[in-house]
Design a protein around this motif. Sequence first.
Motif, PDB file in Angstrom:
ATOM      1  N   GLU A  55       8.455  -2.738  28.853  1.00 33.02           N
ATOM      2  CA  GLU A  55       8.888  -3.691  29.859  1.00 33.02           C
ATOM      3  C   GLU A  55       8.096  -3.452  31.141  1.00 33.02           C
ATOM      4  N   VAL A  63       8.252  -8.932  32.024  1.00 34.08           N
ATOM      5  CA  VAL A  63       7.611  -9.060  30.714  1.00 34.08           C
ATOM      6  C   VAL A  63       8.130  -7.964  29.813  1.00 34.08           C
ATOM      7  N   THR A  64       8.429  -8.335  28.591  1.00 36.86           N
ATOM      8  CA  THR A  64       8.795  -7.350  27.580  1.00 36.86           C
ATOM      9  C   THR A  64       7.803  -7.416  26.437  1.00 36.86           C
ATOM     10  N   LEU A  65       7.665  -6.320  25.741  1.00 36.15           N
ATOM     11  CA  LEU A  65       6.778  -6.247  24.586  1.00 36.15           C
ATOM     12  C   LEU A  65       7.487  -5.497  23.475  1.00 36.15           C
ATOM     13  N   SER A  72       6.310 -10.868  22.587  1.00 40.89           N
ATOM     14  CA  SER A  72       6.452 -10.592  24.014  1.00 40.89           C
ATOM     15  C   SER A  72       7.209 -11.754  24.637  1.00 40.89           C
ATOM     16  N   CYS A  89      -0.075 -16.503  26.962  1.00 45.57           N
ATOM     17  CA  CYS A  89      -0.228 -15.097  26.658  1.00 45.57           C
ATOM     18  C   CYS A  89      -1.595 -14.900  26.027  1.00 45.57           C
ATOM     19  N   THR A  91      -3.850 -11.771  23.963  1.00 45.83           N
ATOM     20  CA  THR A  91      -3.825 -10.437  23.401  1.00 45.83           C
ATOM     21  C   THR A  91      -5.226  -9.861  23.315  1.00 45.83           C
TER      22      THR A  91
END
Lengths: 112, 116
Positions: A55, A63-65, A72, A89, A91
């Motif tokens: 987080e 943002v969380t992952l 996310s 987003c 990556t």
Amino acid sequence: SQQGEEDPQALSIQEGENATMNCSYKTSINNLQWYRQNSGRGLVHLILIRSNEREKHSGRLRVTLDTSKKSSSLLITASRAADTASYFCATEKSNAGNMLTFGGGTRLMVKP
Amino acid sequence: EPEVTQTPSHQVTQMGQEVILRCVPISNHLYFYWYRQILGQKVEFLVSFYNNEISEKSEIFDDQFSVERPDGSNFTLKIRSTKLEDSAMYFCASRGTSASSTDTQYFGPGTRLTVL
């Protein structure tokens, strides 16, 4: 879905409400980054979260992952009309030369 | 705050013509990138550049494309013979000073290329 897919594709909320956007991806990543784009304009970096982080906060952004689910989320709290934009987003995959793979984006409209 | 700049903001060209898109990355950055975004579509990676050579390129980046860092500040993308399908927004990005994979890529405002 392809690497870096956001949902929903479009989101309309009232000013003051929270907005949550989700992103899913398929391969192992080094990090995940969220960008904002106003219509026809450039990409503004919002936040980067590393693969070993769960987080991260920046102002009204959270943002969380979840690497186990390869997903996310981006939460914008107390939204403002000025938050109206597309959110992407992106990556950065492991062993892929740091190139970013972008999702299709979420179009957020915040109504005053 | 340092930023990536791009010129021109909008380029209109005839099919078959050569175009050069220019970028000035953030001054102490070492890694440079070009991406493109066709209208209404995703941002797509084209090429990455480090230490005066291409480090990675996508399938889009065919022989019609080339990149160059002609001096200490500019980073250019050349399209030799433009096609209608090259019409897109082209973004330059640059990244930090280390080999760390956790550096942010900072994007320029983009050049809108229109091929007629």
